[in-house]
Design an enzyme around this catalytic site. Structure first.
Site, short mmCIF file in Angstrom:
data_model
loop_
_atom_site.label_atom_id
_atom_site.label_comp_id
_atom_site.label_asym_id
_atom_site.label_seq_id
_atom_site.Cartn_x
_atom_site.Cartn_y
_atom_site.Cartn_z
N LYS A 219 38.41 46.25 29.78
CA LYS A 219 37.58 46.92 30.77
C LYS A 219 38.36 47.02 32.07
O LYS A 219 38.48 46.06 32.82
CB LYS A 219 36.26 46.18 31.02
CG LYS A 219 35.26 47.05 31.82
CD LYS A 219 34.18 46.25 32.51
CE LYS A 219 34.63 45.71 33.84
NZ LYS A 219 34.92 46.77 34.84
N GLU B 287 42.56 34.10 36.40
CA GLU B 287 43.45 34.15 37.57
C GLU B 287 42.61 34.66 38.72
O GLU B 287 42.18 35.82 38.74
CB GLU B 287 44.65 35.07 37.29
CG GLU B 287 45.74 34.95 38.33
CD GLU B 287 45.67 36.04 39.39
OE1 GLU B 287 45.22 35.72 40.52
OE2 GLU B 287 46.05 37.17 39.11
N CYS C 282 46.57 39.28 45.30
CA CYS C 282 46.00 37.93 45.19
C CYS C 282 46.95 36.89 45.77
O CYS C 282 46.51 35.90 46.36
CB CYS C 282 45.66 37.61 43.75
SG CYS C 282 47.01 37.87 42.58
N GLU D 88 39.55 34.82 52.17
CA GLU D 88 40.51 35.85 51.76
C GLU D 88 40.20 37.18 52.46
O GLU D 88 39.15 37.77 52.23
CB GLU D 88 40.49 36.02 50.25
CG GLU D 88 41.62 36.85 49.71
CD GLU D 88 41.74 36.75 48.19
OE1 GLU D 88 42.85 36.95 47.69
OE2 GLU D 88 40.73 36.46 47.52
#
Length: 496
Positions: free
Chosen positions: A174, A248, A282, A382
């Site tokens: 996906k 992750e 990331c 973040e």
């Protein structure tokens, strides 16, 4: 409905059962590129069942044949390099130069795991008694669900598909709902090479398609890259059914510039490590720690350098930084910068939206925040955008201590000429990858993944292959005889 992009199920491009669609918007212009299906449970079921049907025969395909097929996929990806790179730049907003880099990395990943498909199967183990043989074989889990985010939609998908199928699994992919188009073109690279059902690609939102996929009874493993919040949800869902997971997740990675660093190099490295892909990485260096003795000169040089970085149309070859993914992302960055200022940070450069060359996309100026307090928002949350946050440390020890003071642990970067400082920092900062003098360079042969709240498991390297298989111990005694430790125990002689 004929203009909606079809999905790949069991080797065929088909219309989805779902009548719901999602519009794909180009971040650089704000214009619609295409519509894709928001697949429902029936679509997910068809894809999973196709993968399940294909899995046993694919698992039993000889390793040499798997290796040949993966190499063919890599070659076909290279043949579509221009098409894939241009489409990726358009639908993600990453500069075309970075898009070309990504396609090279995607092809290289398939080529790397083609070698493992042929050569890695298990190990022999020393036996515990005469005329015995012990060995392990590594078996696939079965059907893998792969879900990836918008920032590196092809690269992060290849990190899952290549090792998963090399290990003998089949997979249902996906791609991100914001930019699934390049993954649909990537799927064309499997046609005529892989047997039907080995790789299936469906589109849709996380709340609909993704939720149905992770809850499907015949999905044996979930491989996910994305936010910590979604990762926790997937882990909790998988835990109910004891599905395997490889996660992750996000991070607020540190970058320390020590006092002996070459500032000309360090300034450029820090800017690239933070502004790459408009800061939507990331492992982007979201916390910059400068040792006090070089801080003022570094900041002056950094400001001058960032002013030369060109924000603009991702399709142009002279663009350095493109847009962020969406209007929603822009609004969040604005909110985070405003809150950072409330908490004491100062905007040295940028800090607002932009419309380079009159483009009506989702652009945010490359930004530098100074006087950032350790523990404030930029060091704990973040910021997924082109925002460089700078904190000053009194010395190397404090820089290392602050860098390690985080609930995350995906990556960490440093600049220093001192082996002693480099090793001390490496030993005292929890991070899945630790870069010294060369930020954010990945290696297909080395593991990638997070410590602490930044994830579970690893991608890339042999560890990334092992993430998609489990060991079976085989014990053989080639002499069939009764053992003296069996019943009845009265015949045994005890030591005391």
């Amino acid at each position: 409905m004929s203009d909606i992009k079809k999905v790949l199920i069991n080797g065929e491009w088909v219309k989805a059962h779902s009548t719901k669609t999602i519009s794909v918007i180009a971040p650089g212009t704000g214009k619609k590129l295409a519509d894709v299906y928001d697949c429902d449970e029936q679509d997910v079921n068809a894809a999973v069942l196709a993968a399940k049907k294909a899995q046993k025969s694919w698992w039993k395909t000889p390793g040499a044949e798997k290796a040949r097929l993966l190499r063919e996929i890599g070659a076909r990806i290279r043949s579509k390099e221009k098409q894939l790179a241009e489409l990726m730049a358009e639908e993600t907003g990453k500069p075309i130069s970075e898009a070309y880099d990504c396609i090279e990395w995607v092809a290289a990943c398939f080529e790397y795991y083609s070698e493992y498909a042929r050569a890695s199967y298990g190990n022999s183990v020393p036996p515990v008694a005469p005329h015995q043989i012990n060995f392990t074989i590594k078996e696939p889990f079965g059907v893998v669900a792969a879900i990836v985010p918008f920032n590196f939609p092809l690269l992060l998908m290849s990190w899952k598909i290549a090792p998963a199928i090399a290990a003998g699994n089949t997979i249902v992919c996906k791609p991100p709902h914001q930019n699934p188009l390049s993954n649909l073109v990537l799927a064309e690279c499997y046609e005529g090479i892989l047997p039907p059902g080995v790789v299936n690609v469906i589109t849709g939102n996380g709340a609909s398609t993704g939720e149905a996929l992770i809850n499907h009874a015949d999905v044996d493993m979930i491989a996910f890259t994305g936010s910590c919040a979604v990762g926790r949800h997937i882990a909790a869902t998988a835990g109910k059914h004891l599905k395997k997971v490889n996660l992750e997740l996000g991070s607020v990675d540190p970058f320390i510039v020590f006092g002996d660093a070459d500032l000309e190099v360090a300034v450029r490295g820090v800017a690239w490590a933070r502004l790459l892909n408009a800061g939507q990485v990331c492992t982007s260096s979201k916390r910059i720690y400068l040792v006090k003795e070089i801080a003022n000169e570094f900041i002056t040089r950094l400001q001058a350098h960032v002013k030369t970085i060109k924000l603009g149309d991702p399709m142009k070859t002279d663009t350095d930084v493109g847009p962020v993914i969406s209007e929603q992302a822009l609004q969040l960055i604005e909110k985070q910068v405003a809150e950072s200022v409330k908490q004491g940070a100062k905007i040295l450069l940028g800090g607002k939206r932009a419309n380079p060359d009159g483009l009506q996309g989702f652009y945010f100026e490359p930004t530098i925040l100074v006087d950032v307090k350790h523990g404030s928002l930029p060091t704990t949350e973040e910021i997924f955008g082109p925002v460089i946050s700078i904190t000053i440390a009194k010395d190397a020890d404090e820089a290392i201590e602050m860098a390690n003071d985080s609930k995350y642990g995906l990556g960490a970067c440093i600049y220093t000429k001192s082996l002693e400082i480099a090793m001390r920092a490496m030993e005292n900062i929890k991070a899945g990858t630790f870069w010294v003098n060369d930020p954010l360079t990945d290696n297909d042969a080395a593991p990638f993944g997070g410590m602490r709240a930044s994830g579970v498991g690893r991608e890339l390297g042999e560890e990334g292959l092992d993430a998609f298989r489990e060991p079976k111990h085989v014990h053989i005694d080639y002499v069939m005889e009764a053992k003296n430790y069996w019943y009845p125990y009265k015949n045994r002689k005890l030591p005391h």
